[in-house]
Write a protein that holds these residues in place. Structure first.
Motif, PDB file in Angstrom:
ATOM      1  N   GLN A  13       0.838  -1.208   0.000  1.00 51.05           N
ATOM      2  CA  GLN A  13       0.000   0.000   0.000  1.00 51.05           C
ATOM      3  C   GLN A  13       0.873   1.259   0.000  1.00 51.05           C
ATOM      4  OE1 GLN A  13      -2.817   0.501   3.253  1.00 51.05           O
ATOM      5  NE2 GLN A  13      -4.519   0.033   1.885  1.00 51.05           N
ATOM      6  N   ARG A  14       1.978   1.216   0.768  1.00 49.02           N
ATOM      7  CA  ARG A  14       2.860   2.391   0.823  1.00 49.02           C
ATOM      8  C   ARG A  14       3.511   2.649  -0.530  1.00 49.02           C
ATOM      9  NH1 ARG A  14       4.008   1.112   6.383  1.00 49.02           N
ATOM     10  NH2 ARG A  14       5.632  -0.332   5.742  1.00 49.02           N
ATOM     11  N   MET A  15       3.818   1.589  -1.264  1.00 50.41           N
ATOM     12  CA  MET A  15       4.438   1.770  -2.584  1.00 50.41           C
ATOM     13  C   MET A  15       3.424   2.394  -3.561  1.00 50.41           C
ATOM     14  SD  MET A  15       6.325  -0.998  -5.027  1.00 50.41           S
ATOM     15  CE  MET A  15       4.910  -2.038  -5.305  1.00 50.41           C
ATOM     16  N   GLU A  16       2.154   1.984  -3.433  1.00 51.70           N
ATOM     17  CA  GLU A  16       1.137   2.450  -4.390  1.00 51.70           C
ATOM     18  C   GLU A  16       0.599   3.844  -4.066  1.00 51.70           C
ATOM     19  OE1 GLU A  16      -1.981  -0.451  -4.499  1.00 51.70           O
ATOM     20  OE2 GLU A  16      -0.612  -2.071  -4.978  1.00 51.70           O
ATOM     21  N   ALA A  17       0.563   4.170  -2.761  1.00 48.48           N
ATOM     22  CA  ALA A  17      -0.154   5.382  -2.320  1.00 48.48           C
ATOM     23  C   ALA A  17       0.246   6.652  -3.089  1.00 48.48           C
ATOM     24  CB  ALA A  17       0.017   5.565  -0.815  1.00 48.48           C
ATOM     25  N   PRO A  18       1.566   6.900  -3.321  1.00 46.74           N
ATOM     26  CA  PRO A  18       1.907   8.186  -3.955  1.00 46.74           C
ATOM     27  C   PRO A  18       1.286   8.393  -5.337  1.00 46.74           C
ATOM     28  CG  PRO A  18       3.868   7.165  -3.019  1.00 46.74           C
ATOM     29  CD  PRO A  18       2.764   6.148  -2.921  1.00 46.74           C
ATOM     30  N   VAL A  19       1.028   7.323  -6.098  1.00 49.66           N
ATOM     31  CA  VAL A  19       0.460   7.548  -7.441  1.00 49.66           C
ATOM     32  C   VAL A  19      -1.073   7.551  -7.430  1.00 49.66           C
ATOM     33  CG1 VAL A  19       2.485   6.524  -8.577  1.00 49.66           C
ATOM     34  CG2 VAL A  19       0.428   5.131  -8.240  1.00 49.66           C
ATOM     35  N   ASN A 151      11.354   2.160  -8.749  1.00 50.70           N
ATOM     36  CA  ASN A 151      12.346   3.033  -8.111  1.00 50.70           C
ATOM     37  C   ASN A 151      12.014   3.365  -6.667  1.00 50.70           C
ATOM     38  OD1 ASN A 151      14.008   3.253 -10.238  1.00 50.70           O
ATOM     39  ND2 ASN A 151      13.375   5.295 -10.873  1.00 50.70           N
ATOM     40  N   SER A 152      10.923   2.827  -6.138  1.00 50.25           N
ATOM     41  CA  SER A 152      10.521   3.190  -4.770  1.00 50.25           C
ATOM     42  C   SER A 152      11.381   2.428  -3.768  1.00 50.25           C
ATOM     43  CB  SER A 152       9.047   2.835  -4.550  1.00 50.25           C
ATOM     44  OG  SER A 152       8.893   1.427  -4.563  1.00 50.25           O
ATOM     45  N   LYS A 153      11.453   2.961  -2.536  1.00 49.45           N
ATOM     46  CA  LYS A 153      12.271   2.240  -1.544  1.00 49.45           C
ATOM     47  C   LYS A 153      11.577   0.945  -1.119  1.00 49.45           C
ATOM     48  CE  LYS A 153      11.129   4.644   2.832  1.00 49.45           C
ATOM     49  NZ  LYS A 153       9.920   5.392   2.454  1.00 49.45           N
ATOM     50  N   GLU A 154      10.235   0.915  -1.189  1.00 48.50           N
ATOM     51  CA  GLU A 154       9.511  -0.307  -0.827  1.00 48.50           C
ATOM     52  C   GLU A 154       9.885  -1.439  -1.786  1.00 48.50           C
ATOM     53  OE1 GLU A 154       7.915   2.634  -1.260  1.00 48.50           O
ATOM     54  OE2 GLU A 154       7.464   3.117   0.836  1.00 48.50           O
ATOM     55  N   ALA A 155      10.116  -1.072  -3.073  1.00 45.64           N
ATOM     56  CA  ALA A 155      10.387  -2.107  -4.086  1.00 45.64           C
ATOM     57  C   ALA A 155      11.665  -2.884  -3.777  1.00 45.64           C
ATOM     58  CB  ALA A 155      10.486  -1.463  -5.466  1.00 45.64           C
ATOM     59  N   GLN A 156      12.561  -2.266  -3.001  1.00 44.03           N
ATOM     60  CA  GLN A 156      13.817  -2.969  -2.681  1.00 44.03           C
ATOM     61  C   GLN A 156      13.518  -4.254  -1.900  1.00 44.03           C
ATOM     62  OE1 GLN A 156      16.098  -1.501  -4.396  1.00 44.03           O
ATOM     63  NE2 GLN A 156      14.646   0.193  -4.686  1.00 44.03           N
ATOM     64  N   LYS A 157      12.361  -4.268  -1.215  1.00 43.08           N
ATOM     65  CA  LYS A 157      12.024  -5.454  -0.401  1.00 43.08           C
ATOM     66  C   LYS A 157      11.077  -6.398  -1.142  1.00 43.08           C
ATOM     67  CE  LYS A 157      12.195  -2.757   3.823  1.00 43.08           C
ATOM     68  NZ  LYS A 157      11.340  -1.993   4.684  1.00 43.08           N
ATOM     69  N   LEU A 158      10.788  -6.092  -2.403  1.00 44.06           N
ATOM     70  CA  LEU A 158       9.795  -6.899  -3.132  1.00 44.06           C
ATOM     71  C   LEU A 158      10.413  -7.509  -4.383  1.00 44.06           C
ATOM     72  CD1 LEU A 158       6.858  -4.311  -2.931  1.00 44.06           C
ATOM     73  CD2 LEU A 158       7.009  -6.452  -1.651  1.00 44.06           C
ATOM     74  N   SER A 159       9.923  -8.680  -4.753  1.00 44.04           N
ATOM     75  CA  SER A 159      10.405  -9.318  -5.985  1.00 44.04           C
ATOM     76  C   SER A 159       9.702  -8.685  -7.187  1.00 44.04           C
ATOM     77  CB  SER A 159      10.084 -10.812  -5.949  1.00 44.04           C
ATOM     78  OG  SER A 159       8.676 -10.957  -6.009  1.00 44.04           O
ATOM     79  N   ASP A 160      10.242  -8.923  -8.388  1.00 36.93           N
ATOM     80  CA  ASP A 160       9.587  -8.400  -9.594  1.00 36.93           C
ATOM     81  C   ASP A 160       8.175  -8.974  -9.739  1.00 36.93           C
ATOM     82  OD1 ASP A 160      11.491  -6.680 -10.333  1.00 36.93           O
ATOM     83  OD2 ASP A 160      12.104  -7.719 -12.171  1.00 36.93           O
TER      84      ASP A 160
END
Ligand code: HEM
Length: 399
Positions: A13-19, A151-160
């Motif tokens: 949710q944090r990764m998606e919220a900004p857009v 490019n989000s910082k959350e994505a660093q913890k997530l797989s493609d």
């Protein structure tokens, strides 16, 4: 089962919220403006309005998510997405499989649990689609949500795979919902046409024969806003609700609902409650002129995150359709709207009814053609404009 609300869910949710925020959503209007012009133009020559509404809705979310337009609706990505959605719609029905009622059966070995094989097959189709879309989007020119998420910082913890699912689900959630909402609007036009002259008079007071109504106009048109609200109330696209789970023990009318209980909110019952809405089966925009607006977008932590985008898409489409066309049933009859008019299942779609979109005047027909010709349809330019607007309102795009 949908993903439960936990730490991992919050990361997504944090990764998606900004857009999806109201401010970010207000920057997407150049795309909605262009796609609504294409919608009007296409309806001049084709009255396959369900397909045209779907193309309109899909092109907006695919442009934002992956950086490309849906031009015909026949693109392979749309065909595969249909298949995925059909599978989801089946699986999301409460009680589609016996394991929904008896979760313990999920411990059975695969040969005795046919739903596992089915789920695996469906997963493969969906995974291939989402990963291919993500890969292509990262290689395209211009800003898009795929690049932003990656490019989000959350994505660093997530797989493609996880990132591609977030994007894919936003697309899936944004297409049919918006398209069906416009089908419901079309049904309201032919079943309860009495409100249309008032709506068109209000539109004509700001946008004369020579120009289309704009987003800025809609803010000044209380009756058009009331039409949009009534459209959301009149028929909910998920009348039998979307299951939620309680995150703690709760009580309802003295009954204990233990933590983890499934709650099925019956949107249909709430939107057609005669204690709240006088003559609830009738389409009456007036009821919203003096009333505050209750949420139509679900509730709690799972409220629709795409609602700001969706509301703008629906608003510009409705305002422009009413400006451009007299929308009539082909046989001149008013259909009787009852439950038989809608498909059963998770999403309730009006059954096909024949409609004519007749331009309100030759001048309006000409304006629709001219406006589209002069519109910038280059999606890379439009996405760069979206990015520029985001920076201008103080947002920091991540790509
Ligand atoms: C007119 C169009 C739309 C309508 C009427 C609508 C309505 C809804 C409703 C009622 C829910 C369920 C909320 C709940 O369970 O309490 C929902 C969920 C959702 N919607 Fe929308 N929606 C629309 C468009 C969109 C768009 C354009 C997007 C994305 C760009 C979107 C993304 C989502 C997502 C991701 C969920 C699941 C949220 C979760 O489970 O946490 N929707 N929507």
């Amino acid at each position: 089962m949908l993903r439960p609300f936990d730490e991992e869910f919050l990361l997504h949710q944090r990764m998606e919220a900004p857009v999806l925020s109201p401010r970010a959503s207000s920057c997407y209007t150049p795309i909605q403006d262009m796609e609504s012009k294409v919608l009007l133009k296409n309806l001049l020559s084709a009255n396959d309005y369900p397909a045209q509404y779907e193309r309109f809705a899909a092109s907006i979310v695919y442009a934002l998510t992956y950086g490309f337009r849906i031009v015909t609706g026949e693109e392979w990505q749309i065909k595969t997405a249909h298949e995925v959605l059909e599978n989801f719609t089946y699986a999301a029905q409460v009680g589609a499989w016996i394991v929904d009622a008896l979760p313990i059966l999920n411990h059975l070995p695969a040969p005795l649990a046919p739903w596992k094989k089915q789920a695996e097959r469906w997963y493969q189709i969906e995974e291939r689609l989402h990963l291919a879309n993500l890969k292509d989007a990262l290689e395209r020119d211009g800003w898009n949500w795929s690049k932003d998420f990656k490019n989000s910082k959350e994505a660093q913890k997530l797989s493609d795979i996880e990132i591609s699912y977030d994007l894919g689900i936003l697309c899936d959630a944004g297409v049919e919902t918006t398209a069906v909402t416009l089908q419901i609007f079309t049904l309201a036009c032919i079943a309860y046409p009495g409100w249309i002259p008032k709506a068109q008079k209000e539109l004509d007071s700001v946008a004369d024969e020579d120009r289309l109504p704009t987003f800025e106009d809609i803010g000044k048109l209380p009756y058009i806003q009331a039409v949009i609200e009534e459209n959301f109330r009149w028929r909910h696209l998920a009348p039998s609700g979307i299951p939620h789970a309680t995150i703690q023990d709760d009580y309802y009318k003295g009954f204990l609902l233990p933590k983890g209980s499934t709650i099925i909110p019956l949107f249909l019952a709430m939107r057609q409650d005669a204690k709240l809405f006088d003559s609830p089966l009738e389409f009456r925009p007036e009821r919203w002129l003096y009333k505050s607006q209750p949420s139509n977008w679900g509730y709690g932590r799972r409220v629709c995150p795409g609602r700001f985008i969706a509301k703008n898409s629906v608003a510009i489409a409705i305002a422009r359709l009413l400006w451009a066309f007299n929308i009539k049933s082909k046989d001149g009859k008013r259909p009787v709207v009852d439950e038989n008019m809608f498909s059963t299942g998770f999403v309730s779609v009006p059954k096909r009814f024949d409609v004519v979109f007749e331009p309100r005047s030759e001048n309006r027909r000409r304006i629709i053609e001219q406006k589209l010709e002069s519109a910038d349809k280059d999606i890379v330019n439009l996405l760069q404009e979206v990015r520029r607007r985001q920076v201008a309102v103080g947002l920091v795009p991540r790509a």
